[in-house]
Design a protein around this motif. Structure first.
Motif, PDB file in Angstrom:
ATOM      1  N   ASP A   4      -4.311   7.311   4.100  1.00  0.00           N
ATOM      2  CA  ASP A   4      -3.412   6.186   4.322  1.00  0.00           C
ATOM      3  C   ASP A   4      -2.241   6.675   5.170  1.00  0.00           C
ATOM      4  O   ASP A   4      -1.398   7.453   4.691  1.00  0.00           O
ATOM      5  CB  ASP A   4      -2.910   5.632   2.980  1.00  0.00           C
ATOM      6  CG  ASP A   4      -2.164   4.309   3.150  1.00  0.00           C
ATOM      7  OD1 ASP A   4      -1.211   4.262   3.943  1.00  0.00           O
ATOM      8  OD2 ASP A   4      -2.553   3.328   2.487  1.00  0.00           O
ATOM      9  N   ALA A   5      -2.184   6.208   6.436  1.00  0.00           N
ATOM     10  CA  ALA A   5      -1.145   6.674   7.352  1.00  0.00           C
ATOM     11  C   ALA A   5       0.236   6.197   6.931  1.00  0.00           C
ATOM     12  O   ALA A   5       1.240   6.889   7.171  1.00  0.00           O
ATOM     13  CB  ALA A   5      -1.458   6.199   8.771  1.00  0.00           C
ATOM     14  N   ASN A   6       0.321   5.028   6.315  1.00  0.00           N
ATOM     15  CA  ASN A   6       1.624   4.493   5.897  1.00  0.00           C
ATOM     16  C   ASN A   6       2.228   5.314   4.761  1.00  0.00           C
ATOM     17  O   ASN A   6       3.424   5.619   4.766  1.00  0.00           O
ATOM     18  CB  ASN A   6       1.482   3.031   5.471  1.00  0.00           C
ATOM     19  CG  ASN A   6       1.076   2.133   6.615  1.00  0.00           C
ATOM     20  OD1 ASN A   6       1.492   2.344   7.756  1.00  0.00           O
ATOM     21  ND2 ASN A   6       0.250   1.128   6.336  1.00  0.00           N
ATOM     22  N   LEU A   7       1.394   5.659   3.784  1.00  0.00           N
ATOM     23  CA  LEU A   7       1.872   6.468   2.662  1.00  0.00           C
ATOM     24  C   LEU A   7       1.898   7.957   2.990  1.00  0.00           C
ATOM     25  O   LEU A   7       2.603   8.728   2.336  1.00  0.00           O
ATOM     26  CB  LEU A   7       0.985   6.229   1.434  1.00  0.00           C
ATOM     27  CG  LEU A   7       0.985   4.811   0.853  1.00  0.00           C
ATOM     28  CD1 LEU A   7      -0.018   4.713  -0.290  1.00  0.00           C
ATOM     29  CD2 LEU A   7       2.379   4.428   0.358  1.00  0.00           C
ATOM     30  N   GLY A   8       1.111   8.364   3.995  1.00  0.00           N
ATOM     31  CA  GLY A   8       1.030   9.779   4.335  1.00  0.00           C
ATOM     32  C   GLY A   8       0.343  10.608   3.290  1.00  0.00           C
ATOM     33  O   GLY A   8       0.705  11.767   3.047  1.00  0.00           O
ATOM     34  N   GLN A   9      -0.688  10.046   2.647  1.00  0.00           N
ATOM     35  CA  GLN A   9      -1.416  10.774   1.619  1.00  0.00           C
ATOM     36  C   GLN A   9      -2.823  10.200   1.463  1.00  0.00           C
ATOM     37  O   GLN A   9      -3.165   9.187   2.074  1.00  0.00           O
ATOM     38  CB  GLN A   9      -0.671  10.721   0.285  1.00  0.00           C
ATOM     39  CG  GLN A   9      -0.507   9.326  -0.287  1.00  0.00           C
ATOM     40  CD  GLN A   9       0.285   9.331  -1.586  1.00  0.00           C
ATOM     41  OE1 GLN A   9       0.962  10.290  -1.910  1.00  0.00           O
ATOM     42  NE2 GLN A   9       0.180   8.261  -2.346  1.00  0.00           N
ATOM     43  N   ILE A  10      -3.624  10.855   0.631  1.00  0.00           N
ATOM     44  CA  ILE A  10      -4.987  10.416   0.360  1.00  0.00           C
ATOM     45  C   ILE A  10      -4.944   9.359  -0.747  1.00  0.00           C
ATOM     46  O   ILE A  10      -4.240   9.528  -1.750  1.00  0.00           O
ATOM     47  CB  ILE A  10      -5.863  11.602  -0.073  1.00  0.00           C
ATOM     48  CG1 ILE A  10      -5.860  12.688   1.012  1.00  0.00           C
ATOM     49  CG2 ILE A  10      -7.283  11.163  -0.344  1.00  0.00           C
ATOM     50  CD1 ILE A  10      -6.509  13.978   0.580  1.00  0.00           C
ATOM     51  N   VAL A  11      -5.684   8.293  -0.551  1.00  0.00           N
ATOM     52  CA  VAL A  11      -5.736   7.216  -1.548  1.00  0.00           C
ATOM     53  C   VAL A  11      -7.197   6.888  -1.839  1.00  0.00           C
ATOM     54  O   VAL A  11      -8.090   7.215  -1.046  1.00  0.00           O
ATOM     55  CB  VAL A  11      -4.998   5.943  -1.053  1.00  0.00           C
ATOM     56  CG1 VAL A  11      -3.522   6.235  -0.833  1.00  0.00           C
ATOM     57  CG2 VAL A  11      -5.642   5.404   0.219  1.00  0.00           C
TER      58      VAL A  11
END
Length: 397
Positions: free
Chosen positions: A28-35
């Motif tokens: 997830d580019a917005n959160l900057g983490q794996i979802v």
């Protein structure tokens, strides 16, 4: 560090896994983490079917190699592929659940959140030489993960009865003699083999590369950063108040690192570390045996995979395990340097008490941990076993 060196490779790997419908996670580019990846119950059922198909496949080829009457050369070739398959099956054996990330992905998210704080404090930090070398090695592993399914098909086209693939398990192969089935059956068998190997090698390599190898390298990077903080305390000529403030920051950050270490060990010690320490040396042993003794019996391009696998496993056993050992040795050194910087504080001060409560970080497997002697013990085992196999083979001949 993960965000500066490995993030682009991580995102690329997750995108390919999404196309293959394997790893149950996305970036997830917005959160900057794996979802967790958006999916349905049907997709979840497909993931579980993949795992069970891989388990049945590995059991079938294990029985074929152990009970079959094939030559030592054929069994050695089959064992290399069997162990490659088994290590990736073990690495990816996380039962998928809708909306839930598995432990390695949660661990990577913890590293990403931890690094956001470090990058704010040191925005100009560049990747180290170790990071650059590891990126090159990870790119080689990515190439290996793509080549293996292709070479599996190349070997079967040359020798349909080759171990440990579906052709050798079918009734079309009897006593090493191949009876050609209908074309659609042969195509179906080749496609099934390619599908199984592509999914398991590429999906399993995600956890091996980014949870095991990158997690270890990141811990070494973090400890080098904290070692510099400890040296700043020793060389600081600041006032007592500013020194105490800096020391509070160092101790707090080290506690965060220990929490991250617990997260990494929890994610790895159940499956990944035992797989890499227990199975990877066996891969090196049998791939070395094949390269030394069977190079003339395995045609090209099928033979190319064995030197490549031997190199990958050797680097893991010697270099990656050395880095895992450095987590403990660097942590001990960091605490020793920090203790010397606290000599000006009274024994009963809160900082000295906090310091005594700090313990060294380590990469664990079971109740043990990787120390500086582990890589040499593993390599000694690999060479001894390879020589034993060569002597056993010469006596049988």
């Amino acid at each position: 560090m993960l965000t500066t060196s490995y993030k682009s490779l991580l995102i690329h790997h997750l995108k390919i896994c999404k196309l293959l419908q394997c790893t149950w996670a996305r970036w997830d580019a917005n959160l900057g983490q794996i979802v967790p990846r958006n999916g349905s119950k049907l997709g979840l059922l497909y993931q579980k079917f993949q795992l069970m198909a891989g388990l049945l496949y590995s059991m079938g080829i294990t029985l074929k190699i152990s009970k079959g009457k094939d030559s030592i050369a054929e069994k050695a070739q089959g064992l290399v592929f069997l162990m490659l398959f088994f290590i990736t099956l073990l690495a990816r054996w996380y039962w998928p659940r809708l909306g839930v990330l598995n432990e390695p992905c949660r661990m990577l998210n913890a590293c990403l959140r931890f690094e956001k704080v470090l990058i704010k404090e040191h925005p100009g930090r560049h990747p180290s030489l170790l990071d650059k070398l590891m990126v090159a090695f990870l790119q080689l592993l990515e190439t290996t993960a793509i080549l293996i399914p292709t070479i599996v098909i190349a070997i079967q086209l040359h020798n349909p009865c080759a171990l440990p693939f579906l052709g050798s398990l079918s009734h079309y192969c009897s006593k090493g003699i191949w009876t050609a089935p209908p074309d659609w059956v042969h195509v179906f068998m080749l496609t099934t083999d390619f599908w199984i190997w592509l999914h398991f090698i590429y999906d399993g390599s995600f956890y091996i590369i980014y949870a095991f190898m990158v997690g270890i390298v990141c811990m070494v990077d973090y400890l080098e950063y904290f070692e510099k903080m400890a040296l700043e305390i020793q060389n600081s000529g600041s006032s007592r108040a500013s020194l105490e403030e800096h020391l509070d920051k160092v101790l707090h950050t080290y506690k965060c690192l220990r929490l991250l270490e617990k997260t990494i060990n929890h994610a790895m010690k159940g499956q990944l570390v035992p797989a890499m320490i227990g199975v990877c040396p066996q891969i090196q042993v049998f791939s070395m045996f094949v390269c030394i003794k069977l190079y003339s019996k395995i045609p090209m391009p099928g033979f190319l995979i064995f030197p490549l696998v031997m190199f990958d496993s050797s680097v893991n056993n010697l270099v990656i395990e050395t880095l895992a050992a450095k987590v403990n040795t660097n942590s001990v050194k960091f605490l020793s340097d920090l203790n010397r910087g606290l000599k000006s504080f009274p024994n009963k001060s809160s900082h000295r008490k906090e310091m005594r409560a700090c313990t060294a970080a380590k990469i664990q497997f079971g109740q043990n941990f990787v120390d500086k002697g582990t890589p040499l013990v593993i390599e000694n085992f690999c060479f001894n076993q390879t020589v034993s196999l060569l002597l056993l083979n010469s006596r049988n001949n």
